[in-house]
Design a protein around this motif. Structure first.
Motif, PDB file in Angstrom:
ATOM      1  N   ASN A 131       0.804  -1.218   0.000  1.00  0.00           N
ATOM      2  CA  ASN A 131       0.000   0.000   0.000  1.00  0.00           C
ATOM      3  C   ASN A 131       0.842   1.276   0.000  1.00  0.00           C
ATOM      4  O   ASN A 131       1.942   1.321   0.549  1.00  0.00           O
ATOM      5  CB  ASN A 131      -0.952   0.016   1.197  1.00  0.00           C
ATOM      6  N   GLY A 183      -4.395  -0.358  -3.946  1.00  0.00           N
ATOM      7  CA  GLY A 183      -3.443  -0.248  -2.845  1.00  0.00           C
ATOM      8  C   GLY A 183      -3.081   1.177  -2.478  1.00  0.00           C
ATOM      9  O   GLY A 183      -2.078   1.408  -1.802  1.00  0.00           O
ATOM     10  N   THR A 198      -5.934   1.130   6.738  1.00  0.00           N
ATOM     11  CA  THR A 198      -4.846   0.234   6.345  1.00  0.00           C
ATOM     12  C   THR A 198      -3.901   0.043   7.516  1.00  0.00           C
ATOM     13  O   THR A 198      -3.514   1.008   8.179  1.00  0.00           O
ATOM     14  CB  THR A 198      -4.076   0.786   5.131  1.00  0.00           C
ATOM     15  N   GLU A 244       0.987  -3.012   6.222  1.00  0.00           N
ATOM     16  CA  GLU A 244       0.686  -3.132   4.796  1.00  0.00           C
ATOM     17  C   GLU A 244       1.232  -1.959   3.977  1.00  0.00           C
ATOM     18  O   GLU A 244       1.208  -1.998   2.753  1.00  0.00           O
ATOM     19  CB  GLU A 244      -0.835  -3.162   4.584  1.00  0.00           C
TER      20      GLU A 244
END
Length: 499
Positions: A173, A208, A263, A267
């Protein structure tokens, strides 16, 4: 209906042919053009004729503020084919850092063009490349920034930064900020939210990507910041990014919340930010915000990427804009001013981060072009020998002083307030208030009207962002007299629009 083949046989001006029989896409906007005249490239054309060809044969996806056709330029002055002289306060969107056709740059480029114009970096090295690396190392703000990779455009360099961040962290991400602009490729569009015209109907975009709130003025809540333009009783005010903390605190709170709700930090490969928003309005992130962001990213092992494509290379008075906050990002992206308008961009990081990429995973036909590198090496030398960064600071202070002195009188009684902001020669002027909203209801944009009025005074100046903002971004070598001249024309343009 005329076919393209039939159109090519026309010998009469298009204006004499019924427009009902010509496909709209085939018409020219001037009566003097025929198909034969257009395709016979040895025939001289007037400026309107050249503009008509561009209108017909260049995609409308490329917006353009004027139809001037230019043929030469020097410093901050541009000359058109029809004899006009324009004062350039755009510098090609911050690219011609040393001004147009600086003698040192011209000399270096000419010599290199006569030596070798293309030397593919995956095959051989060349001297301008090594010279540029040496000169870049000399101005890096921290010794950890010691490994480079070069591309030709800012978008390409941002794409490389994303690749490097993902492979070096093993995460996917990317967090970007609302109002940011990072390019027009599919990958960089995914990180861009300065205007929806850049993104509309081009999806699906890269997955992402997570957007975080930028510490723009909306975070200066009533009573939180005495310098905020939203609360000042004056018509013109500035909020210093060096001292303001009110914008930083709520934005950092929202960023931390994002890592808890949208998130997981585990990540996130990287956070990318423009230390000064470019297409988003020439808004400097405060030192407090950048320091807080650096602390958060370090705590979670997230790489911090500084997009310095527009705000770097002396534009704010230092090599990079993030230096004002006293931080060091993990990856820095630069372009535009590094080569005085020649197509060159790059990323710089630590050896460990950039060497995470396997040999052959990075490359490109035109990367590190010798002519562009020669321009960069000469540009970096001019930065030093002519004290260009010092001039950016001095001229920026001069321009802000002139604006703050005259704008209160100009907007008095108009129900308009003005926010003057920026660093060095990256200055934003935003208009807001009831007077601006009234113009919008009448179908007018104050910033666009000012830009048009300035063009009539032979001043090239750009709008920016979805708000009513103008950006002031001349060459870093602009003189005191030229700065005063340009700002004088700018202020006159505002007066005329508001009259």
């Amino acid at each position: 209906m005329l076919t393209r083949r039939a159109l090519g046989r026309l010998s009469t001006p298009l204006s004499r042919v019924s427009t009902a029989t010509i496909p709209r896409a085939c018409a020219y906007s001037t009566a003097t053009l025929t198909r034969e005249k257009v395709t016979d490239w040895t025939t001289p054309l007037s400026e309107p004729e050249m503009a008509a060809i561009a209108q017909r044969h260049l995609t409308k996806g490329l917006a353009r503020m004027s139809d001037h056709v230019v043929e030469k330029a020097q410093g901050v002055w541009i000359h058109t084919v029809d004899g006009k002289t324009l004062l350039d306060f755009t510098s090609g969107i911050g690219a011609t850092s040393t001004g147009h056709c600086h003698p040192s740059i011209v000399s270096a480029v000419t010599a290199q063009s006569n030596s070798i114009a293309h030397a593919q970096m995956g095959i051989v090295l060349h001297k301008p490349l090594v010279d540029t690396v040496r000169k870049l190392l000399a101005i890096m703000p921290d010794p950890s920034l010691d490994t480079f990779f070069f591309r030709t455009t800012g978008s390409e360099a941002i794409e490389e930064a994303v690749k490097v961040a993902r492979i070096s962290t093993g995460r996917q991400n990317i967090i970007a900020f609302q109002g940011g602009f990072h390019g027009r490729t599919i990958g960089t569009l995914s990180l861009t939210t300065s205007k929806n015209v850049y993104r509309a109907n081009f999806g699906p975009l890269m997955p992402g990507v997570v957007m975080a709130p930028h510490p723009y003025r909306s975070f200066c809540r009533p009573g939180a910041c005495p310098e905020s333009p939203l609360k000042s009783g004056d018509s013109v005010s500035t909020c210093s990014p060096d001292t303001c903390t009110a914008c930083a605190e709520p934005a950092l709170e929202q960023f931390e919340l994002l890592l808890k709700t949208v998130t997981s930090p585990s990540e996130v490969a990287a956070v990318i930010i423009e230390p000064v928003l470019g297409e988003g309005g020439y808004v400097p992130a405060s030192n407090a915000f950048l320091r807080g962001l650096r602390e958060i990213t370090k705590r979670h092992g997230i790489l911090l990427v500084a997009d310095e494509v527009q705000c770097g290379m002396g534009r704010t008075g230092t090599t990079f804009a993030f230096e004002h906050a006293g931080i060091v990002p993990d990856i820095v992206v630069f372009a535009k001013g590094v080569a005085s308008g020649y197509p060159l961009s790059g990323i710089v990081s630590t050896k460990a981060v950039l060497d995470a990429c396997a040999p052959g995973s990075m490359g490109g036909t035109y990367i590190g072009n010798p002519v562009a590198m020669a321009a960069a090496a000469a540009t970096l030398e001019v930065f030093q020998t002519e004290k260009v960064f010092d001039n950016a600071v001095a001229r920026g202070e001069q321009i802000v002083k002139l604006l703050n002195a005259e704008l209160p009188r100009i907007v008095e009684g108009k129900d308009i307030k003005v926010d003057v902001r920026g660093r060095g020669l990256m200055i934003g002027v935003e208009f807001y208030g009831e007077g601006v909203e009234k113009m919008k209801k009448e179908g007018k944009s104050l910033s666009a009207e000012v830009q048009k009025a300035a063009l009539k005074k032979d001043l090239l100046i750009l709008t920016t962002s979805v708000y009513e903002s103008i950006r002031i971004v001349p060459a870093l070598t602009i003189s005191e007299a030229e700065s005063a001249d340009g700002i004088g024309r700018f202020l006159q343009s505002i007066e005329e629009v508001l009259a």
